[in-house]
Scaffold this motif. Structure first.
Motif, PDB file in Angstrom:
ATOM      1  N   LEU A 126      -6.608  -6.643   1.826  1.00  0.00           N
ATOM      2  CA  LEU A 126      -7.081  -5.347   1.322  1.00  0.00           C
ATOM      3  C   LEU A 126      -6.395  -4.454   0.865  1.00  0.00           C
ATOM      4  O   LEU A 126      -6.477  -4.174  -0.465  1.00  0.00           O
ATOM      5  CB  LEU A 126      -8.292  -4.902   2.259  1.00  0.00           C
ATOM      6  N   LEU A 127      -5.317  -4.196   1.479  1.00  0.00           N
ATOM      7  CA  LEU A 127      -4.347  -3.239   1.212  1.00  0.00           C
ATOM      8  C   LEU A 127      -3.578  -3.519   0.043  1.00  0.00           C
ATOM      9  O   LEU A 127      -3.541  -2.884  -0.782  1.00  0.00           O
ATOM     10  CB  LEU A 127      -3.556  -2.683   2.375  1.00  0.00           C
ATOM     11  N   ILE A 128      -3.037  -4.861   0.055  1.00  0.00           N
ATOM     12  CA  ILE A 128      -2.313  -5.349  -1.176  1.00  0.00           C
ATOM     13  C   ILE A 128      -3.171  -5.385  -2.423  1.00  0.00           C
ATOM     14  O   ILE A 128      -2.763  -4.816  -3.309  1.00  0.00           O
ATOM     15  CB  ILE A 128      -1.720  -6.828  -0.745  1.00  0.00           C
ATOM     16  N   SER A 129      -4.413  -5.610  -2.135  1.00  0.00           N
ATOM     17  CA  SER A 129      -5.358  -5.701  -3.461  1.00  0.00           C
ATOM     18  C   SER A 129      -5.611  -4.393  -3.663  1.00  0.00           C
ATOM     19  O   SER A 129      -5.492  -4.132  -5.260  1.00  0.00           O
ATOM     20  CB  SER A 129      -6.664  -6.445  -3.131  1.00  0.00           C
ATOM     21  N   ILE A 130      -6.126  -3.445  -3.110  1.00  0.00           N
ATOM     22  CA  ILE A 130      -6.086  -2.028  -3.279  1.00  0.00           C
ATOM     23  C   ILE A 130      -4.880  -1.719  -4.304  1.00  0.00           C
ATOM     24  O   ILE A 130      -5.105  -1.198  -5.330  1.00  0.00           O
ATOM     25  CB  ILE A 130      -6.475  -0.973  -2.450  1.00  0.00           C
ATOM     26  N   THR A 131      -3.732  -1.697  -3.795  1.00  0.00           N
ATOM     27  CA  THR A 131      -2.621  -0.831  -4.487  1.00  0.00           C
ATOM     28  C   THR A 131      -2.026  -1.683  -5.574  1.00  0.00           C
ATOM     29  O   THR A 131      -1.514  -1.268  -6.453  1.00  0.00           O
ATOM     30  CB  THR A 131      -1.649  -0.640  -3.305  1.00  0.00           C
ATOM     31  N   PHE A 132      -2.274  -3.064  -5.456  1.00  0.00           N
ATOM     32  CA  PHE A 132      -1.522  -3.801  -6.651  1.00  0.00           C
ATOM     33  C   PHE A 132      -2.742  -4.775  -7.197  1.00  0.00           C
ATOM     34  O   PHE A 132      -1.924  -5.923  -7.885  1.00  0.00           O
ATOM     35  CB  PHE A 132      -0.511  -4.899  -5.850  1.00  0.00           C
ATOM     36  N   VAL A 133      -3.854  -4.384  -7.224  1.00  0.00           N
ATOM     37  CA  VAL A 133      -4.969  -5.340  -7.857  1.00  0.00           C
ATOM     38  C   VAL A 133      -4.480  -5.359  -9.515  1.00  0.00           C
ATOM     39  O   VAL A 133      -4.566  -6.424 -10.028  1.00  0.00           O
ATOM     40  CB  VAL A 133      -6.203  -4.868  -7.619  1.00  0.00           C
ATOM     41  N   THR A 139      12.809   1.731   1.037  1.00  0.00           N
ATOM     42  CA  THR A 139      11.445   1.771   0.805  1.00  0.00           C
ATOM     43  C   THR A 139      10.565   2.846   0.801  1.00  0.00           C
ATOM     44  O   THR A 139      11.069   3.847   1.673  1.00  0.00           O
ATOM     45  CB  THR A 139      11.061   0.316   1.753  1.00  0.00           C
ATOM     46  N   THR A 140       9.599   2.853   0.423  1.00  0.00           N
ATOM     47  CA  THR A 140       8.451   3.657   0.601  1.00  0.00           C
ATOM     48  C   THR A 140       7.579   3.222   1.780  1.00  0.00           C
ATOM     49  O   THR A 140       6.857   2.167   1.648  1.00  0.00           O
ATOM     50  CB  THR A 140       7.650   3.922  -0.603  1.00  0.00           C
ATOM     51  N   ARG A 141       7.416   3.982   2.810  1.00  0.00           N
ATOM     52  CA  ARG A 141       6.641   3.769   4.021  1.00  0.00           C
ATOM     53  C   ARG A 141       5.112   3.790   3.628  1.00  0.00           C
ATOM     54  O   ARG A 141       4.761   5.024   3.410  1.00  0.00           O
ATOM     55  CB  ARG A 141       6.898   4.179   5.300  1.00  0.00           C
ATOM     56  N   ILE A 142       4.526   2.813   4.097  1.00  0.00           N
ATOM     57  CA  ILE A 142       2.921   2.992   3.941  1.00  0.00           C
ATOM     58  C   ILE A 142       2.438   2.565   5.140  1.00  0.00           C
ATOM     59  O   ILE A 142       2.530   1.427   5.584  1.00  0.00           O
ATOM     60  CB  ILE A 142       2.380   2.448   2.598  1.00  0.00           C
ATOM     61  N   HIS A 143       1.441   3.442   5.728  1.00  0.00           N
ATOM     62  CA  HIS A 143       0.775   2.985   7.069  1.00  0.00           C
ATOM     63  C   HIS A 143      -0.379   2.118   6.808  1.00  0.00           C
ATOM     64  O   HIS A 143      -1.156   2.734   5.815  1.00  0.00           O
ATOM     65  CB  HIS A 143       0.574   4.268   7.909  1.00  0.00           C
ATOM     66  N   ILE A 144      -0.546   0.936   7.430  1.00  0.00           N
ATOM     67  CA  ILE A 144      -1.868   0.278   7.266  1.00  0.00           C
ATOM     68  C   ILE A 144      -2.762   0.194   8.247  1.00  0.00           C
ATOM     69  O   ILE A 144      -2.080   0.443   9.201  1.00  0.00           O
ATOM     70  CB  ILE A 144      -1.269  -1.222   6.431  1.00  0.00           C
ATOM     71  N   PRO A 145      -3.884   0.195   8.353  1.00  0.00           N
ATOM     72  CA  PRO A 145      -4.498  -0.100   6.881  1.00  0.00           C
ATOM     73  C   PRO A 145      -4.766   1.453   6.387  1.00  0.00           C
ATOM     74  O   PRO A 145      -4.810   2.495   7.043  1.00  0.00           O
ATOM     75  CB  PRO A 145      -6.162  -0.516   7.438  1.00  0.00           C
ATOM     76  N   VAL A 146      -4.795   1.417   5.111  1.00  0.00           N
ATOM     77  CA  VAL A 146      -4.855   2.823   4.099  1.00  0.00           C
ATOM     78  C   VAL A 146      -6.582   3.151   4.326  1.00  0.00           C
ATOM     79  O   VAL A 146      -7.133   2.260   3.993  1.00  0.00           O
ATOM     80  CB  VAL A 146      -4.484   2.528   2.862  1.00  0.00           C
ATOM     81  N   GLY A 147      -6.547   4.368   4.649  1.00  0.00           N
ATOM     82  CA  GLY A 147      -8.141   4.827   4.707  1.00  0.00           C
ATOM     83  C   GLY A 147      -8.581   5.742   3.747  1.00  0.00           C
ATOM     84  O   GLY A 147      -9.391   5.830   3.298  1.00  0.00           O
ATOM     85  N   LEU A 176     -15.115  -2.856  -5.854  1.00  0.00           N
ATOM     86  CA  LEU A 176     -15.155  -4.109  -5.690  1.00  0.00           C
ATOM     87  C   LEU A 176     -14.401  -4.842  -4.138  1.00  0.00           C
ATOM     88  O   LEU A 176     -14.765  -5.879  -3.701  1.00  0.00           O
ATOM     89  CB  LEU A 176     -14.211  -5.024  -6.816  1.00  0.00           C
ATOM     90  N   LEU A 177     -13.477  -4.113  -3.666  1.00  0.00           N
ATOM     91  CA  LEU A 177     -12.825  -4.227  -2.589  1.00  0.00           C
ATOM     92  C   LEU A 177     -13.516  -3.526  -1.165  1.00  0.00           C
ATOM     93  O   LEU A 177     -12.913  -3.736  -0.407  1.00  0.00           O
ATOM     94  CB  LEU A 177     -11.313  -3.840  -2.737  1.00  0.00           C
ATOM     95  N   GLY A 178     -14.558  -2.817  -1.454  1.00  0.00           N
ATOM     96  CA  GLY A 178     -15.125  -1.908  -0.314  1.00  0.00           C
ATOM     97  C   GLY A 178     -14.399  -0.861   0.141  1.00  0.00           C
ATOM     98  O   GLY A 178     -14.657  -0.330   1.335  1.00  0.00           O
ATOM     99  N   GLY A 179     -13.413  -0.492  -0.830  1.00  0.00           N
ATOM    100  CA  GLY A 179     -12.659   0.783  -0.521  1.00  0.00           C
ATOM    101  C   GLY A 179     -13.148   2.130  -1.101  1.00  0.00           C
ATOM    102  O   GLY A 179     -12.259   3.142  -1.043  1.00  0.00           O
ATOM    103  N   LEU A 180     -14.146   2.222  -1.845  1.00  0.00           N
ATOM    104  CA  LEU A 180     -14.649   3.435  -2.511  1.00  0.00           C
ATOM    105  C   LEU A 180     -14.916   4.504  -1.424  1.00  0.00           C
ATOM    106  O   LEU A 180     -14.726   5.523  -1.900  1.00  0.00           O
ATOM    107  CB  LEU A 180     -15.601   3.049  -3.510  1.00  0.00           C
ATOM    108  N   ASP A 181     -15.259   4.461  -0.522  1.00  0.00           N
ATOM    109  CA  ASP A 181     -15.396   5.438   0.584  1.00  0.00           C
ATOM    110  C   ASP A 181     -14.000   5.829   1.050  1.00  0.00           C
ATOM    111  O   ASP A 181     -14.274   7.139   1.343  1.00  0.00           O
ATOM    112  CB  ASP A 181     -16.192   4.810   1.672  1.00  0.00           C
ATOM    113  N   GLY A 182     -12.950   5.420   0.716  1.00  0.00           N
ATOM    114  CA  GLY A 182     -11.990   5.993   1.013  1.00  0.00           C
ATOM    115  C   GLY A 182     -11.156   6.965  -0.048  1.00  0.00           C
ATOM    116  O   GLY A 182     -10.438   7.470   0.271  1.00  0.00           O
ATOM    117  N   LEU A 183     -11.895   6.806  -1.247  1.00  0.00           N
ATOM    118  CA  LEU A 183     -11.373   7.805  -2.121  1.00  0.00           C
ATOM    119  C   LEU A 183     -11.688   9.132  -1.879  1.00  0.00           C
ATOM    120  O   LEU A 183     -12.868   9.574  -1.701  1.00  0.00           O
ATOM    121  CB  LEU A 183     -12.175   7.496  -3.515  1.00  0.00           C
ATOM    122  N   VAL A 184     -10.672  10.027  -1.918  1.00  0.00           N
ATOM    123  CA  VAL A 184     -10.909  11.445  -1.426  1.00  0.00           C
ATOM    124  C   VAL A 184     -10.374  12.400  -2.564  1.00  0.00           C
ATOM    125  O   VAL A 184     -10.812  13.553  -2.233  1.00  0.00           O
ATOM    126  CB  VAL A 184      -9.980  11.813  -0.270  1.00  0.00           C
TER     127      VAL A 184
END
Length: 183
Positions: A11-18, A86-94, A109-117
């Protein structure tokens, strides 16, 4: 447990790199190219992912070559050491902020729209759901995509900022910037 770790990583890879997956799915590079989690990456020509002792290293190649590469260390533990290049990214991204509405459908599509702030150019948002969340204050407006309001970005407290261009902005001091190469 293993399935949720795989789903979380994917999910994280997909959201950021889809967007790179869409652009990179042209022809097979290597028929045997599978990562350690069994993700099929044989069509990926603009990114790679590998598991490390602290999490994952994800490499983005915006022009398909190693020059100009962006490297991200995905980790569940904020105290572990990651390479300084590298740029550190804590997963899972919320919590996700973006300067481009082009990622909305990917997030949905990835179920991450609720995380949009937070998002830029709120007056151009096409999604009724997102427009309603902006009007209610659940999603903050960051102003213009090329002149992001840093104060609003700080207030939104994002885990990452998806940035749709290659510029280096002061937002890098607010949260990790993930360059989103959907073009």
């Amino acid at each position: 447990m293993v399935r949720s770790r795989v789903q979380s990583a994917f999910l994280l890879i997909s959201i950021t790199f889809v967007s790179l997956l869409v652009l990179g799915c042209r022809k097979p590079v290597n028929e045997e190219k599978l990562d350690s989690r069994g993700l099929d990456l044989r069509y990926a020509t603009h990114f790679s992912a590998s598991e490390t002792d602290f999490g994952y290293i994800v490499s983005l190649f915006p022009n398909g070559k190693e020059d100009g590469c962006h490297l991200y260390a995905l980790t569940r533990n904020d105290t572990c050491r990651v390479p300084e290049w590298t740029t550190r990214i804590h997963i899972p991204v919320g919590r996700v902020a973006t300067n481009s509405g082009s990622v909305f459908e990917f997030l949905r599509l990835l179920g991450g729209l609720d995380g949009l702030v937070a998002t830029c150019d709120a007056k151009f948002v096409y999604s009724d759901t997102i427009r309603q969340r902006i009007e209610s204050g659940a999603i903050l407006s960051l102003g213009s995509s090329y002149d992001i309001n840093v104060e609003q970005l700080l207030l939104s407290k994002p885990d990452i900022l998806l940035l749709s261009d290659l510029r280096d902005d002061p937002q890098a001091n607010v949260c990790p910037v993930v360059h989103n190469f959907e073009w």
